[in-house]
Each structure stands twice: as C-alpha cells, then as structure tokens.
Design an enzyme around this catalytic site. Structure first.
Site, PDB file in Angstrom:
ATOM      1  NE  ARG A   1       0.098   1.721   3.322  1.00 25.71           N
ATOM      2  CZ  ARG A   1       0.984   2.652   3.541  1.00 25.71           C
ATOM      3  NH1 ARG A   1       2.274   2.329   3.715  1.00 25.71           N
ATOM      4  NH2 ARG A   1       0.656   3.923   3.600  1.00 25.71           N
TER       5      ARG A   1
ATOM      6  CE  LYS B   1      -5.357   5.774   4.101  1.00 26.20           C
ATOM      7  NZ  LYS B   1      -6.326   4.926   3.361  1.00 26.20           N
TER       8      LYS B   1
ATOM      9  CG  ASP C   1      -3.123   8.103  -1.677  1.00 27.37           C
ATOM     10  OD1 ASP C   1      -3.114   8.720  -0.590  1.00 27.37           O
ATOM     11  OD2 ASP C   1      -2.701   6.951  -1.821  1.00 27.37           O
TER      12      ASP C   1
HETATM   13  O1  MRU Z   1      -4.582   3.344   2.010  1.00 30.14           O
HETATM   14  P1  MRU Z   1      -3.106   3.558   1.933  1.00 30.14           P
HETATM   15  O2  MRU Z   1      -2.365   3.070   3.120  1.00 30.14           O
HETATM   16  O3  MRU Z   1      -2.529   3.037   0.629  1.00 30.14           O
HETATM   17  O4  MRU Z   1      -2.968   5.133   1.902  1.00 30.14           O
HETATM   18  C1  MRU Z   1      -1.700   5.697   1.838  1.00 30.14           C
HETATM   19  C2  MRU Z   1      -1.673   7.158   1.939  1.00 30.14           C
HETATM   20  O5  MRU Z   1      -2.681   7.813   2.033  1.00 30.14           O
HETATM   21  C3  MRU Z   1      -0.327   7.789   1.809  1.00 30.14           C
HETATM   22  O6  MRU Z   1      -0.255   8.954   2.560  1.00 30.14           O
HETATM   23  C4  MRU Z   1      -0.070   8.130   0.345  1.00 30.14           C
HETATM   24  O7  MRU Z   1      -0.262   6.993  -0.463  1.00 30.14           O
HETATM   25  C5  MRU Z   1       1.285   8.662   0.115  1.00 30.14           C
HETATM   26  S1  MRU Z   1       2.517   7.402   0.245  1.00 30.14           S
HETATM   27  C6  MRU Z   1       4.027   8.035  -0.140  1.00 30.14           C
END
Ligand code: MRU
Length: 345
Positions: free
Chosen positions: A52, A251, A240
């Site tokens: 993830r 997130k 993201d």
């Molecule tokens: O649901 P996840 O754990 O994949 O979400 C991750 C995030 O929101 C991170 O902050 C984002 O992907 C940036 S990672 C460098």
C-alpha cells in the site's frame, strides 16, 4: 534505516520472475517478505493492502503487467490479453493515480515493442526495475528539497504512512523527515494513528523509531490540541492523487488536519512525486474516493468493537483543498498549489 526495497522484481531465470514485497499487514508484529507470482495474486495484494502507499502500488502495478505478459506469452492475442489483465489490476484500488500511471508506462512498452513476446517481457522487466530505482532517487530529491522547510528543532506532524514502506525506499513525507534528520537530529515527529487501518501507529512509528527519530504517537483527534499548545511547527503528509489546481487526496483525516493547521497558522505541506499529480483532472472534485469494507471500522484485530447493527461508511481518502496547502514538495522543487501546473511545462 530500511535499506532493502519495499517491493522489487526478482529475476528467477527462464523468463520467470516474481514481485517480492514486504507484507505490510503484518507490521509491526512480523517483518516478512512474500513473492507474488500471478496477476490474481497481485490484484489481491494491492486490494488487501499487503502492499500500500501510492508509489509502492504504482510499482506493484508495473510488476503486475510483467506477470500479465508472462501469463500471456503463448497467446496469439498477446497484447490484448496483457491489456485485459492490466486493466483488472488497475481496478484493485481507484484513488492513487500512481497505479494507473505505472501500468500505462508498461503498456506503452507493449504498444511500441517490435520484438517477440519473450523479448517484450524482458523489456517490461527492465522498465519495472528502472521505475523502482527512479522511485528511490525521486524520494531522495523530495527529501532534499523538503528539508529546507523544516525549521531547526521542529516538531513535524504527519498523517498515515508516507514512508519507505509506502514507496520503494526513503519515503515522501517521511523522506523529508529523514533528510531533515540527517542535518538536524533534534527534530521530532508526531504521528497520527490513522484510523481505521492504523498506518500511522503500525507503520510510521515502526519506521521512524527504527531510524532513531524521536516519535510520539497520537490519536487522530488530538492534532488540534497539540497545535493550540504550540507543539507542532509544520505538517507534512503524502498524497495519493493531486489535481492540477493543487487539491490533494490523501488518507482519510488529512483534510481535518489541514483545517486545524490553517486555523493555527501552521504550514501544511504535501510531499509527493510528479507521478502523483494527475494532469487529466483540474480539481479534486474529480478524484474517485475508494470506499472500503465496514469490517475495518467495526473491528479491531478481527474483534468487534461495537454493535453489528450500526451503519458504517468507510471512505479511504479525503481531498484537502489547495487553499489549505502551503506547498507541494516534489522532485522538481516546492510548488505553491496555484503554480503546480508548471511542473508539466
Ligand atoms: O490506504 P493507503 O495506506 O494506501 O494510503 C496511503 C496514503 O494515504 C499515503 O499517505 C499516500 O499513499 C502517500 S505514500 C508516499
């Protein structure tokens, strides 16, 4: 400091190979790597968050296309088969644009290849490894640019995990923390626990304490309290998907932190590579937000924490409007949200 890649392509000879990744669902209880050998396994690994974090799932997507090509080697309609399987992998998680970005990069190789299928697979493997190595280099550049905005002795608040685990190595927001720490070992981090999947508690505190960085875990509702007390100097999170106007999906809970930071006049930065910026969307309203299973909210470690009769809505991400963002730290420098479009010029 994590010196191994979070995710990497391992060549096993005879055109075979595997995507080797740290199983992030086990951290901090266990540190274990698993090998993903099929496109179905890759879809599940992304969906269940074994891998993830936006840049890491981008690389997973690139590896997925290699697996799709290996599985389709004997097919007459090789290209169509690979594209079909790639689209399936791409549907595993909708919000992080890095997934479709990396899959597109691989599909361009398939489209342009004049070679036979075996040679095309080799080209895909080469490109996947190139993307892995570039990810680390990009994050080091983000870290270097970002360290300039971290005041001496600062306490940084971060949300979720944008660390080495969310990338191939070094991290984006935590890459900034790491690079700043190399220059000033007195900096500190406050990490939001990040309900419901606890990436802050499970992953961020694991990474930072392993590097010897002074880290304090707080629950998601505590940030504003510590801001009011003057205990937070700067907020840095990952992203993201970033729209051209700077609106940034990250997130769930990030938006709330950004509002609190604005109220308390605390700078709020996003750290992310160019591949997280989606040139096809003008504003954050166009970002698809992933809805996840209710079990993530009503259970902790498989045990119910409330009545099963309760309704649940579980969006995985929210969008922080550009007006709350001080700057976006990229491998090309730090951009004000309104100037972000220049990165594509
Ligand atoms: O649901 P996840 O754990 O994949 O979400 C991750 C995030 O929101 C991170 O902050 C984002 O992907 C940036 S990672 C460098």
């Amino acid at each position: 400091m994590q010196t191994e890649k979070t995710i990497e392509w391992i060549k096993t000879g005879d055109l075979k190979g595997v995507s080797r990744m740290i199983d992030q669902t086990l951290i901090p209880y266990e540190y274990k790597k698993i090998d993903i050998k099929t496109t179905n396994e890759m879809y599940d690994a992304i969906k269940t968050m074994i891998v993830r974090g936006a840049p890491a799932i981008g690389i997973a997507g690139a590896h997925g296309v290699v697996l799709a090509a290996i599985e389709s080697l004997d097919k007459d309609n090789f290209k169509e088969e690979v594209i079909k399987k790639a689209n399936y992998i791409n549907s595993s998680r909708p919000t992080a644009v890095n997934l479709s970005w990396a899959i597109k990069k691989q599909l361009e190789i398939i489209e342009n290849s004049k070679e036979n299928n075996e040679k095309t697979v080799e080209l895909l493997i080469e490109n996947a490894i190139k993307l892995e190595n570039e990810d680390i280099e990009i994050n080091k550049k983000i870290g270097e640019f970002g360290s300039a905005i971290v005041p001496k002795g600062a306490t940084i608040l971060t949300h979720c995990n944008a660390g080495a685990l969310a990338t191939v190595g070094h991290g984006t927001a935590l890459g900034v923390v790491r690079s700043a720490f190399e220059k000033d070992s007195t900096i500190k981090v406050f990490a939001d626990e990040t309900r419901p999947r606890q990436q802050g508690a499970r992953l961020t505190t694991y990474e930072l304490t392993r590097d010897g960085i002074d880290t304090t875990l707080i629950t998601d509702g505590m940030g504003a309290y510590f801001m009011k007390k003057g205990m937070i100097d700067v907020v840095i999170t990952g992203a993201d998907r970033i729209a051209l106007n700077g609106d940034s999906a990250n997130k769930i809970g990030t938006y709330m932190v950004a509002i609190a930071a604005k109220y308390h006049n605390i700078p709020f930065y996003i750290a992310a590579p160019k591949s997280t910026i989606d040139p096809n969307i003008k504003t954050g309203d166009e970002i698809v937000i992933e809805l996840r299973d209710r079990s993530e909210v009503v259970e902790i470690n498989g045990k119910p924490i409330c009545t099963p009769k309760v309704n649940v809505i579980n969006p995985g991400f929210d969008v922080t409007p550009a007006s709350l963002i001080t700057g976006i730290i990229t491998e090309y420098g730090i951009f004000k949200p309104e100037e972000l479009y220049k990165i594509f010029e």
